[in-house]
Design a protein around this motif. Structure first.
Motif, PDB file in Angstrom:
ATOM      1  N   GLY A  51       2.711   9.143  -6.562  1.00  0.00           N
ATOM      2  CA  GLY A  51       3.067  10.511  -6.190  1.00  0.00           C
ATOM      3  C   GLY A  51       2.377  11.021  -4.955  1.00  0.00           C
ATOM      4  N   HIS A  52       1.812  10.101  -4.137  1.00  0.00           N
ATOM      5  CA  HIS A  52       1.139  10.495  -2.914  1.00  0.00           C
ATOM      6  C   HIS A  52       2.081  10.352  -1.722  1.00  0.00           C
ATOM      7  CE1 HIS A  52      -2.757   9.030  -5.079  1.00  0.00           C
ATOM      8  NE2 HIS A  52      -2.337  10.201  -5.531  1.00  0.00           N
ATOM      9  N   PRO A  53       1.829  11.043  -0.618  1.00  0.00           N
ATOM     10  CA  PRO A  53       2.647  10.855   0.588  1.00  0.00           C
ATOM     11  C   PRO A  53       2.556   9.411   1.076  1.00  0.00           C
ATOM     12  CG  PRO A  53       1.279  12.815   0.778  1.00  0.00           C
ATOM     13  CD  PRO A  53       0.797  12.078  -0.433  1.00  0.00           C
ATOM     14  N   ARG A  74       0.836  -1.201   0.000  1.00  0.00           N
ATOM     15  CA  ARG A  74       0.000   0.000   0.000  1.00  0.00           C
ATOM     16  C   ARG A  74       0.876   1.258   0.000  1.00  0.00           C
ATOM     17  NH1 ARG A  74      -2.694  -1.525   3.924  1.00  0.00           N
ATOM     18  NH2 ARG A  74      -4.439  -2.407   2.778  1.00  0.00           N
ATOM     19  N   ILE A  75       1.920   1.261   0.820  1.00  0.00           N
ATOM     20  CA  ILE A  75       2.824   2.416   0.881  1.00  0.00           C
ATOM     21  C   ILE A  75       3.565   2.581  -0.438  1.00  0.00           C
ATOM     22  CG2 ILE A  75       4.904   3.315   1.996  1.00  0.00           C
ATOM     23  CD1 ILE A  75       3.891   1.942   4.588  1.00  0.00           C
ATOM     24  N   ALA A  76       4.055   1.476  -0.995  1.00  0.00           N
ATOM     25  CA  ALA A  76       4.773   1.547  -2.268  1.00  0.00           C
ATOM     26  C   ALA A  76       3.875   2.085  -3.379  1.00  0.00           C
ATOM     27  CB  ALA A  76       5.309   0.166  -2.647  1.00  0.00           C
ATOM     28  N   ALA A 100       2.546   8.270   4.122  1.00  0.00           N
ATOM     29  CA  ALA A 100       1.766   8.106   5.352  1.00  0.00           C
ATOM     30  C   ALA A 100       0.276   7.950   5.037  1.00  0.00           C
ATOM     31  CB  ALA A 100       1.975   9.310   6.262  1.00  0.00           C
ATOM     32  N   ASP A 101      -0.445   7.375   6.000  1.00  0.00           N
ATOM     33  CA  ASP A 101      -1.896   7.262   5.851  1.00  0.00           C
ATOM     34  C   ASP A 101      -2.516   8.653   5.721  1.00  0.00           C
ATOM     35  OD1 ASP A 101      -1.923   4.513   6.050  1.00  0.00           O
ATOM     36  OD2 ASP A 101      -2.248   4.513   8.216  1.00  0.00           O
ATOM     37  N   PRO A 102      -3.627   8.767   4.981  1.00  0.00           N
ATOM     38  CA  PRO A 102      -4.304  10.068   4.889  1.00  0.00           C
ATOM     39  C   PRO A 102      -4.743  10.565   6.257  1.00  0.00           C
ATOM     40  CG  PRO A 102      -5.169   8.503   3.272  1.00  0.00           C
ATOM     41  CD  PRO A 102      -4.290   7.719   4.191  1.00  0.00           C
ATOM     42  N   ASP A 103      -4.964  11.864   6.369  1.00  0.00           N
ATOM     43  CA  ASP A 103      -5.431  12.468   7.612  1.00  0.00           C
ATOM     44  C   ASP A 103      -6.757  11.826   8.032  1.00  0.00           C
ATOM     45  OD1 ASP A 103      -5.605  14.678   9.650  1.00  0.00           O
ATOM     46  OD2 ASP A 103      -7.425  15.071   8.490  1.00  0.00           O
ATOM     47  N   PRO A 104      -6.867  11.348   9.281  1.00  0.00           N
ATOM     48  CA  PRO A 104      -8.095  10.667   9.712  1.00  0.00           C
ATOM     49  C   PRO A 104      -9.355  11.515   9.551  1.00  0.00           C
ATOM     50  CG  PRO A 104      -6.334  10.247  11.271  1.00  0.00           C
ATOM     51  CD  PRO A 104      -5.820  11.292  10.320  1.00  0.00           C
ATOM     52  N   ASP A 105      -9.268  12.828   9.843  1.00  0.00           N
ATOM     53  CA  ASP A 105     -10.457  13.666   9.680  1.00  0.00           C
ATOM     54  C   ASP A 105     -10.885  13.736   8.216  1.00  0.00           C
ATOM     55  OD1 ASP A 105     -10.834  14.160  12.319  1.00  0.00           O
ATOM     56  OD2 ASP A 105     -10.590  16.334  12.185  1.00  0.00           O
TER      57      ASP A 105
END
Length: 230
Positions: A69-71, A61-63, A73-78
């Motif tokens: 081109g996304h960060p 998932r991270i790879a 880390a997991d997306p912001d929970p909010d």
């Protein structure tokens, strides 16, 4: 779909995928419980989609995020749970299932078992599983009725709890519940379109009785019952 069609369309080096029995459907329908009961009764090899998806697939998932081109880390929970709509959440979940299903297939391809494999999880979507089925009888879709979903949320600790730390847990939980309902409804429509059996779980039968129904559906593919010591 015939075995020849399966062989030509889906890579299956050990012939494992052709023998898998699939339990898909909605959240909180008792899929994991029923699958564990059947695995214990018949000596099946059990594959838990949620466990692998949440743990073993995280590196993939991270790879993938980095490749897109996304960060990493997991997306912001909010942003994920609060500042969105259930409809958008459901659409995003459904759009992500095909990639995640390929990861599950990789896990299953690596299994070599003398007994059938039974795989369960909400990401095992009827339209994704259909190309690897030898027969529609190798899959069931379990979904909770509205009343049973409400009961699970009241009585099942892991259903009632909301894990991520968010600014508005109550709204996040409402969004999650509605998202799950929309995703389950989509699974039902897909299953019925493909001739795959849907089992609505309403709570009037206990887990063993629901397992009996699923076992009867899978009967042609199940080994004899395991003998128990007295």
């Amino acid at each position: 779909m015939t075995e020849d069609a399966t062989d030509s369309q889906v890579w299956d080096p050990y012939g494992t995928l052709r023998r898998v029995l699939w339990v898909g459907g909605g959240q909180w329908a008792g899929k994991s419980t029923v699958t564990r009961l059947l695995a214990d009764r018949y000596g099946l090899t059990c594959y838990n989609y949620d466990y692998h998806d949440a743990r073993g697939h995280n590196d993939r998932r991270i790879a993938r995020r980095i490749r897109l081109g996304h960060p990493p880390a997991d997306p912001d929970p909010d942003a994920t749970w609060v500042n969105t709509t259930p409809q958008d959440m459901a659409a995003e979940t459904l759009a992500g299932f095909p990639v995640r299903f390929e990861w599950a297939l990789d896990d299953l391809r690596a299994l070599v078992s003398g007994r059938p494999v039974i795989a369960e999880g909400w990401g095992l979507r009827p339209e994704l599983v259909a190309p690897v089925l030898g027969s529609p009888r190798q899959m069931v879709v379990m979904v909770p009725t509205e009343a049973f979903r409400d009961r699970q949320l009241r009585e099942l600790p892991r259903a009632a709890a909301f894990g991520p730390r968010v600014s508005d847990p109550a709204r996040a939980q409402r969004n999650r519940i509605e998202r799950d309902r929309l995703v389950a409804d989509d699974a039902v429509r897909s299953a019925r379109r493909l001739g795959i059996r849907v089992i609505e779980v309403d709570g009037t039968r206990d887990a063993d009785a629901v397992a009996d129904i699923v076992a009867d559906h899978f009967r042609p593919y199940l080994p004899p019952l395991e003998k128990r010591d007295p």
